[in-house]
Design a protein around this motif. Structure first.
Motif, PDB file in Angstrom:
ATOM      1  N   ALA A 295       0.824  -1.209   0.000  1.00  0.00           N
ATOM      2  CA  ALA A 295       0.000   0.000   0.000  1.00  0.00           C
ATOM      3  C   ALA A 295       0.857   1.257   0.000  1.00  0.00           C
ATOM      4  CB  ALA A 295      -0.929  -0.002   1.211  1.00  0.00           C
ATOM      5  N   LEU A 296       1.918   1.259   0.806  1.00  0.00           N
ATOM      6  CA  LEU A 296       2.806   2.416   0.857  1.00  0.00           C
ATOM      7  C   LEU A 296       3.544   2.589  -0.460  1.00  0.00           C
ATOM      8  CD1 LEU A 296       4.332   2.152   4.442  1.00  0.00           C
ATOM      9  CD2 LEU A 296       2.616   3.769   3.627  1.00  0.00           C
ATOM     10  N   PHE A 297       3.983   1.495  -1.044  1.00  0.00           N
ATOM     11  CA  PHE A 297       4.700   1.554  -2.319  1.00  0.00           C
ATOM     12  C   PHE A 297       3.814   2.190  -3.382  1.00  0.00           C
ATOM     13  CE2 PHE A 297       8.246   0.180  -4.876  1.00  0.00           C
ATOM     14  CZ  PHE A 297       7.716   0.016  -6.146  1.00  0.00           C
ATOM     15  N   GLU A 298       2.542   1.808  -3.410  1.00  0.00           N
ATOM     16  CA  GLU A 298       1.610   2.368  -4.385  1.00  0.00           C
ATOM     17  C   GLU A 298       1.292   3.824  -4.075  1.00  0.00           C
ATOM     18  OE1 GLU A 298      -1.045   2.846  -7.530  1.00  0.00           O
ATOM     19  OE2 GLU A 298       0.473   1.317  -7.157  1.00  0.00           O
ATOM     20  N   ALA A 299       1.060   4.133  -2.813  1.00  0.00           N
ATOM     21  CA  ALA A 299       0.675   5.489  -2.434  1.00  0.00           C
ATOM     22  C   ALA A 299       1.777   6.498  -2.702  1.00  0.00           C
ATOM     23  CB  ALA A 299       0.289   5.524  -0.953  1.00  0.00           C
ATOM     24  N   PHE A 300       3.030   6.107  -2.520  1.00  0.00           N
ATOM     25  CA  PHE A 300       4.148   7.033  -2.683  1.00  0.00           C
ATOM     26  C   PHE A 300       4.778   6.973  -4.070  1.00  0.00           C
ATOM     27  CE2 PHE A 300       3.914   6.621   1.931  1.00  0.00           C
ATOM     28  CZ  PHE A 300       3.980   7.949   2.309  1.00  0.00           C
ATOM     29  N   GLY A 301       4.187   6.201  -4.966  1.00  0.00           N
ATOM     30  CA  GLY A 301       4.636   6.230  -6.352  1.00  0.00           C
ATOM     31  C   GLY A 301       5.685   5.210  -6.735  1.00  0.00           C
ATOM     32  N   GLY A 302       6.279   4.534  -5.746  1.00  0.00           N
ATOM     33  CA  GLY A 302       7.265   3.512  -6.043  1.00  0.00           C
ATOM     34  C   GLY A 302       8.532   4.076  -6.677  1.00  0.00           C
ATOM     35  N   LEU A 303       9.317   3.187  -7.255  1.00  0.00           N
ATOM     36  CA  LEU A 303      10.604   3.564  -7.844  1.00  0.00           C
ATOM     37  C   LEU A 303      10.417   4.525  -9.003  1.00  0.00           C
ATOM     38  CD1 LEU A 303      13.662   3.217  -8.005  1.00  0.00           C
ATOM     39  CD2 LEU A 303      13.280   1.197  -9.450  1.00  0.00           C
ATOM     40  N   ARG A 304       9.426   4.271  -9.825  1.00  0.00           N
ATOM     41  CA  ARG A 304       9.192   5.137 -10.980  1.00  0.00           C
ATOM     42  C   ARG A 304       8.812   6.547 -10.551  1.00  0.00           C
ATOM     43  NH1 ARG A 304       5.179   3.697 -16.054  1.00  0.00           N
ATOM     44  NH2 ARG A 304       5.676   5.523 -17.329  1.00  0.00           N
ATOM     45  N   GLY A 305       7.998   6.643  -9.507  1.00  0.00           N
ATOM     46  CA  GLY A 305       7.626   7.960  -9.001  1.00  0.00           C
ATOM     47  C   GLY A 305       8.828   8.730  -8.495  1.00  0.00           C
TER      48      GLY A 305
ATOM     49  N   ALA B 175       7.126  11.718  12.515  1.00  0.00           N
ATOM     50  CA  ALA B 175       8.355  11.375  11.790  1.00  0.00           C
ATOM     51  C   ALA B 175       8.475  12.195  10.511  1.00  0.00           C
ATOM     52  CB  ALA B 175       8.374   9.882  11.474  1.00  0.00           C
ATOM     53  N   TRP B 176       7.389  12.252   9.737  1.00  0.00           N
ATOM     54  CA  TRP B 176       7.410  13.037   8.503  1.00  0.00           C
ATOM     55  C   TRP B 176       7.682  14.511   8.801  1.00  0.00           C
ATOM     56  CZ3 TRP B 176       7.336  11.825   3.405  1.00  0.00           C
ATOM     57  CH2 TRP B 176       7.027  10.513   3.063  1.00  0.00           C
ATOM     58  N   GLY B 177       6.984  15.061   9.774  1.00  0.00           N
ATOM     59  CA  GLY B 177       7.152  16.475  10.077  1.00  0.00           C
ATOM     60  C   GLY B 177       8.568  16.829  10.504  1.00  0.00           C
ATOM     61  N   LEU B 178       9.134  16.041  11.401  1.00  0.00           N
ATOM     62  CA  LEU B 178      10.471  16.341  11.917  1.00  0.00           C
ATOM     63  C   LEU B 178      11.550  16.120  10.855  1.00  0.00           C
ATOM     64  CD1 LEU B 178      10.168  14.852  15.516  1.00  0.00           C
ATOM     65  CD2 LEU B 178      10.052  17.256  14.814  1.00  0.00           C
ATOM     66  N   ILE B 179      11.386  15.078  10.041  1.00  0.00           N
ATOM     67  CA  ILE B 179      12.360  14.823   8.978  1.00  0.00           C
ATOM     68  C   ILE B 179      12.336  15.952   7.952  1.00  0.00           C
ATOM     69  CG2 ILE B 179      12.859  13.323   6.999  1.00  0.00           C
ATOM     70  CD1 ILE B 179      12.028  10.950   8.788  1.00  0.00           C
TER      71      ILE B 179
ATOM     72  N   ILE C 161      19.370  17.827  -4.648  1.00  0.00           N
ATOM     73  CA  ILE C 161      19.211  16.520  -5.294  1.00  0.00           C
ATOM     74  C   ILE C 161      19.650  15.395  -4.357  1.00  0.00           C
ATOM     75  CG2 ILE C 161      20.061  15.044  -7.161  1.00  0.00           C
ATOM     76  CD1 ILE C 161      18.035  17.096  -8.073  1.00  0.00           C
ATOM     77  N   ALA C 162      20.760  15.630  -3.652  1.00  0.00           N
ATOM     78  CA  ALA C 162      21.261  14.611  -2.720  1.00  0.00           C
ATOM     79  C   ALA C 162      20.298  14.362  -1.576  1.00  0.00           C
ATOM     80  CB  ALA C 162      22.623  15.042  -2.174  1.00  0.00           C
ATOM     81  N   LEU C 163      19.541  15.398  -1.189  1.00  0.00           N
ATOM     82  CA  LEU C 163      18.593  15.280  -0.081  1.00  0.00           C
ATOM     83  C   LEU C 163      17.177  14.950  -0.551  1.00  0.00           C
ATOM     84  CD1 LEU C 163      19.639  18.280   2.215  1.00  0.00           C
ATOM     85  CD2 LEU C 163      20.073  15.843   2.570  1.00  0.00           C
ATOM     86  N   LYS C 164      17.008  14.677  -1.821  1.00  0.00           N
ATOM     87  CA  LYS C 164      15.670  14.428  -2.341  1.00  0.00           C
ATOM     88  C   LYS C 164      15.113  13.087  -1.867  1.00  0.00           C
ATOM     89  CE  LYS C 164      14.058  16.607  -5.398  1.00  0.00           C
ATOM     90  NZ  LYS C 164      13.108  17.734  -5.515  1.00  0.00           N
ATOM     91  N   ILE C 165      15.900  12.019  -2.022  1.00  0.00           N
ATOM     92  CA  ILE C 165      15.388  10.675  -1.780  1.00  0.00           C
ATOM     93  C   ILE C 165      15.668  10.138  -0.375  1.00  0.00           C
ATOM     94  CG2 ILE C 165      15.478   8.274  -2.553  1.00  0.00           C
ATOM     95  CD1 ILE C 165      13.949  10.185  -4.368  1.00  0.00           C
ATOM     96  N   PRO C 166      16.879  10.276   0.188  1.00  0.00           N
ATOM     97  CA  PRO C 166      17.147   9.651   1.501  1.00  0.00           C
ATOM     98  C   PRO C 166      16.170  10.049   2.612  1.00  0.00           C
ATOM     99  CG  PRO C 166      19.206  10.263   0.469  1.00  0.00           C
ATOM    100  CD  PRO C 166      18.126  10.841  -0.394  1.00  0.00           C
ATOM    101  N   PRO C 167      15.857  11.334   2.829  1.00  0.00           N
ATOM    102  CA  PRO C 167      14.876  11.656   3.886  1.00  0.00           C
ATOM    103  C   PRO C 167      13.504  11.057   3.597  1.00  0.00           C
ATOM    104  CG  PRO C 167      16.103  13.606   3.232  1.00  0.00           C
ATOM    105  CD  PRO C 167      16.410  12.555   2.221  1.00  0.00           C
ATOM    106  N   PHE C 168      13.131  11.044   2.329  1.00  0.00           N
ATOM    107  CA  PHE C 168      11.855  10.461   1.927  1.00  0.00           C
ATOM    108  C   PHE C 168      11.795   8.974   2.255  1.00  0.00           C
ATOM    109  CE2 PHE C 168       9.835   8.075  -1.598  1.00  0.00           C
ATOM    110  CZ  PHE C 168       8.511   8.413  -1.360  1.00  0.00           C
ATOM    111  N   LEU C 169      12.863   8.250   1.902  1.00  0.00           N
ATOM    112  CA  LEU C 169      12.896   6.816   2.187  1.00  0.00           C
ATOM    113  C   LEU C 169      12.885   6.540   3.688  1.00  0.00           C
ATOM    114  CD1 LEU C 169      15.446   5.485  -0.462  1.00  0.00           C
ATOM    115  CD2 LEU C 169      12.947   5.342  -0.497  1.00  0.00           C
ATOM    116  N   LEU C 170      13.564   7.383   4.458  1.00  0.00           N
ATOM    117  CA  LEU C 170      13.563   7.216   5.913  1.00  0.00           C
ATOM    118  C   LEU C 170      12.153   7.397   6.466  1.00  0.00           C
ATOM    119  CD1 LEU C 170      14.941   6.883   8.642  1.00  0.00           C
ATOM    120  CD2 LEU C 170      15.475   9.339   8.598  1.00  0.00           C
ATOM    121  N   ALA C 171      11.441   8.424   6.003  1.00  0.00           N
ATOM    122  CA  ALA C 171      10.079   8.663   6.480  1.00  0.00           C
ATOM    123  C   ALA C 171       9.143   7.524   6.086  1.00  0.00           C
ATOM    124  CB  ALA C 171       9.556   9.991   5.929  1.00  0.00           C
ATOM    125  N   VAL C 172       9.281   7.029   4.855  1.00  0.00           N
ATOM    126  CA  VAL C 172       8.444   5.903   4.409  1.00  0.00           C
ATOM    127  C   VAL C 172       8.752   4.660   5.232  1.00  0.00           C
ATOM    128  CG1 VAL C 172       7.966   4.335   2.488  1.00  0.00           C
ATOM    129  CG2 VAL C 172       8.148   6.787   2.067  1.00  0.00           C
TER     130      VAL C 172
END
Length: 266
Positions: free
Chosen positions: A40-50, A179-183, A208-219
């Motif tokens: 469900a999370l993978f679909e909601a957040f767009g997955g790898l392609r997103g 978690a999302w808010g603080l990250i 660009i470097a901070l685009k994905i890692p914080p997102f993955l941590l929150a997910v």
């Protein structure tokens, strides 16, 4: 926006039955519950392609600007690749919500940078969006309606049932929203000083470097909290069951009224 910081609405995923969920007894094994939550999370957040669609326009902008310092060429290239991603999805008949989000985010950045003449302002709308989203996660959690629950409730077919009928799940949504808010606030604490002190290329590459890692941590933290929470209450299944029961009662009343119902032998 061009950031993946906020999940998009999605098609609901399979959940536990309402009877088992409301009673607090898991309807499936822990492994099954985690798998459902992950899907469900993978679909909601767009997955790898997103994530690729989120990063690519900004990456192209900063790459071109690093090479030739041409704001117009960088902006046009970023907007063009965003539109191309939408076209590809339309041709493949895939959902376009993530790609359209990227187009709007890039368009805002392009317009803002063109208006000010400062290439650094290409990133400002996305940064402001991230800051506003961080505040929204925290404020809604303090108000007792955590934003991540409002977003993911329909994905798990539970809507807002978690607010009053599933306190364990509400607690998990609150933890995830914190978690999302603080990250995101930590991300803003890094980017906004750089907006004032760094040049366009430095800001762009760090962003660009901070685009994905914080997102993955929150997910990941969201997945941990929800996987340990009670299963969701499937309110759609409940409504369907109520409709069937109502039809059966109506049919029984009609059968009794026209005398076609069962009769007692004398």
């Amino acid at each position: 926006m061009t950031s993946p910081d906020k999940p998009a609405a999605s098609t609901p995923s399979p959940t536990a039955s309402p009877a088992t969920a409301s009673s607090g007894t898991p309807a499936a094994s822990d492994g099954d519950a985690k798998a459902v939550t992950e899907a469900a999370l993978f679909e909601a957040f767009g997955g790898l392609r997103g994530m690729v669609e989120t990063v690519l326009p900004g990456l192209l902008f900063v790459t071109i600007f690093t090479v030739n310092k041409d704001l117009h060429a960088s902006a046009i290239a970023a907007l063009a690749v965003s539109l191309l991603l939408v076209v590809v999805r339309l041709i493949r008949r895939d959902t376009v919500k993530h790609a359209f989000s990227g187009v709007f985010g890039v368009a805002f950045g392009v317009v803002f940078a063109m208006m000010t003449g400062d290439a650094k302002d290409f990133y400002l709308p996305g940064m402001l969006y991230t800051l506003g989203l961080a505040v929204a996660y925290i404020v809604t959690t303090l108000a007792g309606v955590p934003l991540i629950g409002l977003i993911l409730g329909p994905v798990f077919k539970e809507n807002l049932s978690w607010r009053t009928r599933n306190p364990g799940r509400k607690k998990a949504y609150a933890k995830a929203s914190w978690a999302w808010g603080l990250i995101l606030l930590a991300k803003c604490a890094i980017l906004f000083p750089l907006y004032w002190w760094a040049d366009t290329t430095q800001l762009g590459w760090i962003l660009i470097a901070l685009k994905i890692p914080p997102f993955l941590l929150a997910v990941y933290l969201t997945w941990v909290f929800l996987a340990k929470a009670p299963p969701p209450i499937d309110v759609f299944a409940e409504m369907e069951a109520e409709e069937r029961a109502e039809k059966e009662r109506a049919a029984a009343v009609a059968a009794t009224a026209d005398g076609s119902g069962p009769r007692h032998r004398r």
